[in-house]
Design an enzyme around this catalytic site. Structure first.
Site, PDB file in Angstrom:
ATOM      1  N   GLU A 109      -5.233 -33.164 -24.346  1.00 35.86           N
ATOM      2  CA  GLU A 109      -6.275 -34.106 -23.945  1.00 35.86           C
ATOM      3  C   GLU A 109      -7.575 -33.415 -23.544  1.00 35.86           C
ATOM      4  O   GLU A 109      -8.606 -34.067 -23.388  1.00 35.86           O
ATOM      5  CB  GLU A 109      -5.771 -34.999 -22.812  1.00 35.86           C
ATOM      6  CG  GLU A 109      -5.553 -34.256 -21.506  1.00 35.86           C
ATOM      7  CD  GLU A 109      -4.703 -35.031 -20.499  1.00 35.86           C
ATOM      8  OE1 GLU A 109      -3.725 -35.655 -20.923  1.00 35.86           O
ATOM      9  OE2 GLU A 109      -5.027 -35.007 -19.317  1.00 35.86           O
ATOM     10  N   THR A 110      -7.548 -32.105 -23.372  1.00 37.50           N
ATOM     11  CA  THR A 110      -8.775 -31.362 -23.079  1.00 37.50           C
ATOM     12  C   THR A 110      -9.593 -31.129 -24.345  1.00 37.50           C
ATOM     13  O   THR A 110     -10.668 -30.534 -24.271  1.00 37.50           O
ATOM     14  CB  THR A 110      -8.442 -29.986 -22.473  1.00 37.50           C
ATOM     15  OG1 THR A 110      -7.339 -29.437 -23.210  1.00 37.50           O
ATOM     16  CG2 THR A 110      -8.089 -30.122 -21.018  1.00 37.50           C
TER      17      THR A 110
END
Lengths: 254, 321
Positions: free
Chosen positions: A51-52
């Protein structure tokens, strides 16, 4: 038969869910260990995304978070976060994300998860971090859930829904405007649960060697259908060797 | 606006741009590139009643909460992932109702920041539908209505005006006063280059009224203008440029240093206890009069041992427990 620990069995169970070539949204901890194991055994072309915005990196050491630079090692790209979330949202029409991983403090029979607070939300007995990226994954993707198997965690009703599962049955999500994706598998230290195709209620699919289905029911705070359960294949020695020497040699996780 | 030289000390930048009651946004992500030097200076200057936006927060926000600087936290996550499950000052202050907080999903915060950077008033998302983030508001409704720093509501669930069969969550974008972003390289005119992951940094810098850049290296403008496609923040965005080497310690900074795992483990231990946390602030925040005294206190060998190994991007075999 090889000796193994509970955590190792769970990692092997995670790895067995991943098919070759699948794109998986991974968090740190067991999901990363399990998917890394899959990549090194049965699913060499699995793609791990985070998700980064770090896409398809190949960590050589176990990262402590989804932002750990160990994940960016030999990555395909480091996207700004909004690009990643756009990709996740559009995965519905592009069909580009196969599975995402979730965890939580509480789960109910329909796979609704609480990672926010135990007790009254406004005067929490125990406060957790909150959603992180979990809610978005639960909204848009099919998921694998990793939990500790305790009666107080597997409860009839969670104190707070952070990440929606099947809500209250087969049309629960549609009624709320949610896409038709959802929890597929729950992996604990005792076994593997799946969701009934018709009712969307959790049932016991597999119990790990050395565990009985009744033991699992005893550790579950709601009625669990155990009639369909079979014993899991034990992990084989070669897979365990890869897990402990290559995936997590520092033994940070398993 | 002085477009030539925005360089100032950290003390000047924080006192000039961060006011009590401001909405402050921090760049970085949990244990990566958090602007810790600026956080410590905000605490030193005793700023109060801050509204905090940041996406995935960690020890940076936890320290601000514990030091009494925070009024409202717009939360999706607060943990030094891998070192503490939940940051302990955050947990205590929320459990005891000592701050206001509001829960969002991290992806929603990211989308809100992107929309704010485009000047948009709200976003329409599926995210959070069917969750208690819609039903239970951490900030009471009357506070949403009456606080001039806040929009009138957390969100509205309604139908898509162009397709009434679809439901969406309409969420107002935040009004950020100051963004504080740590970067690897910046020039005196404000041109900035982020190496490694950028997270929400560019969005926050653009969404905020003012932007303070802290940097590992203050470079000659030509150094960055030679390959402008590698720069993410142009000179017209920042208002202050502050040179603070190791300014993200104890978090990571790509191409420069790894996280200080033992510092995070120490923080996890002390932040669970009121008295130990107070001693920590005295020793590590109020004690050193500025960032350079903080570095002296850490010591050269400790910092050198955190330098990333070229080709790896981290410190292989770093002592992590």
């Amino acid at each position: 038969m090889a000796e193994w620990t509970t955590k190792q069995m769970m990692a092997v169970a995670v790895a067995r869910q991943i098919k070759d070539g699948q794109v998986c949204i991974v968090g740190t901890g067991l999901p990363l260990i399990g998917t890394a194991l899959a990549k090194n055994t049965t699913a060499p072309n699995a793609v791990l995304i985070f998700e980064t915005g770090m896409i398809d990196g190949g960590p050589q050491e176990v990262p402590t978070s989804v932002s750990d630079l160990r994940i960016s090692y030999r990555a395909s790209a480091l996207w700004p976060q909004y690009r990643y979330f756009g990709f996740q949202t559009n995965s519905l029409k592009k069909n580009k994300v196969d599975i995402g991983f979730l965890g939580g403090a509480q789960i109910d029979p329909y796979g609704n998860l609480n990672s926010t607070a135990i007790g009254d939300y406004y005067h929490a007995a125990v406060r957790f971090t909150g959603s992180g990226g979990a809610n978005g994954i639960a909204t848009y993707c099919d998921t694998i859930i990793i939990m500790q198997h305790q009666k107080r965690r597997f409860c009839e009703k969670v104190d707070y829904i952070t990440s929606p599962g099947w809500i209250d049955g087969p049309d629960g999500r549609a009624k709320l405007g949610l896409p038709n994706k959802g929890p597929q598998v729950v992996i604990t230290e005792l076994g593997i649960m799946r969701f009934d195709e018709k009712t969307k209620r959790m049932y016991l699919a597999e119990y790990f060697p050395g565990v009985t289905p009744q033991q699992i029911q005893d550790n579950t705070g709601f009625e669990l259908d155990i009639s369909r359960a079979v014993e899991s294949e034990p992990p084989d020695a070669e897979v365990l060797h890869i897990l402990t020497t290559k995936i997590d040699p520092q033994r940070l996780m398993v | 606006m002085n477009v030539q030289n925005k360089v100032m000390t950290l003390e000047e930048a924080i006192s000039k741009f961060v006011r009590d009651g401001d909405c402050i946004a921090f760049g970085g992500f949990v244990t990566n590139k958090k602007p810790y030097a600026a956080v410590r200076e905000i605490i030193r200057q005793g700023k109060k009643d801050l509204y905090i936006e940041t996406g995935a927060a960690a020890g940076d926000v936890d320290m601000l909460i514990g030091a009494g600087c925070v009024k409202v936290l717009f939360n999706s996550y607060v943990a030094n992932s891998g070192f503490s499950q939940v940051c302990r000052r955050f947990r205590k202050y929320v459990q005891e109702g000592k701050i206001l907080w509001e829960d969002y999903s991290l992806d929603v915060q990211t989308i809100l920041y992107h929309a704010a950077a485009l000047g948009l008033p709200f976003v329409a998302v599926k995210n959070m539908l069917g969750s208690d983030m819609v039903n239970k508001w951490g900030i009471p409704e009357e506070v949403w209505r009456n606080d001039p720093k806040l929009p009138s509501r957390k969100l509205i669930v309604d139908r898509n005006p162009f397709n009434p069969e679809e439901e969406f969550c309409f969420i107002p974008t935040p009004k950020i006063d100051v963004a504080i972003i740590h970067v690897q390289k910046a020039a005196p005119d404000g041109t900035a280059r982020i190496e490694g992951p950028v997270f929400n940094d560019i969005e926050l810098a653009m969404a905020a009224t003012n932007c303070v850049i802290t940097c590992e290296e203050l470079v000659h403008p030509e150094e960055l203008r030679h390959e402008p496609w590698l720069n993410q923040i142009p000179n017209v965005v920042p208002d202050a440029v502050v040179h603070v080497p190791y300014g993200a310690h104890p978090s990571q900074c790509a191409n420069y240093y790894d996280y200080d795992a033992l510092f995070f483990r120490m923080y996890d231990r002390i932040s669970g206890d009121d008295e130990l946390f107070k001693q920590f602030l005295d020793e590590w925040v109020y004690g050193p009069k500025d960032h350079f005294e903080y570095l002296d206190k850490l010591g050269a060998s400790r910092l050198i041992n955190l330098r990333v190994r070229p080709g790896y991007g981290y410190v292989p075999g770093l002592k992590r427990r």
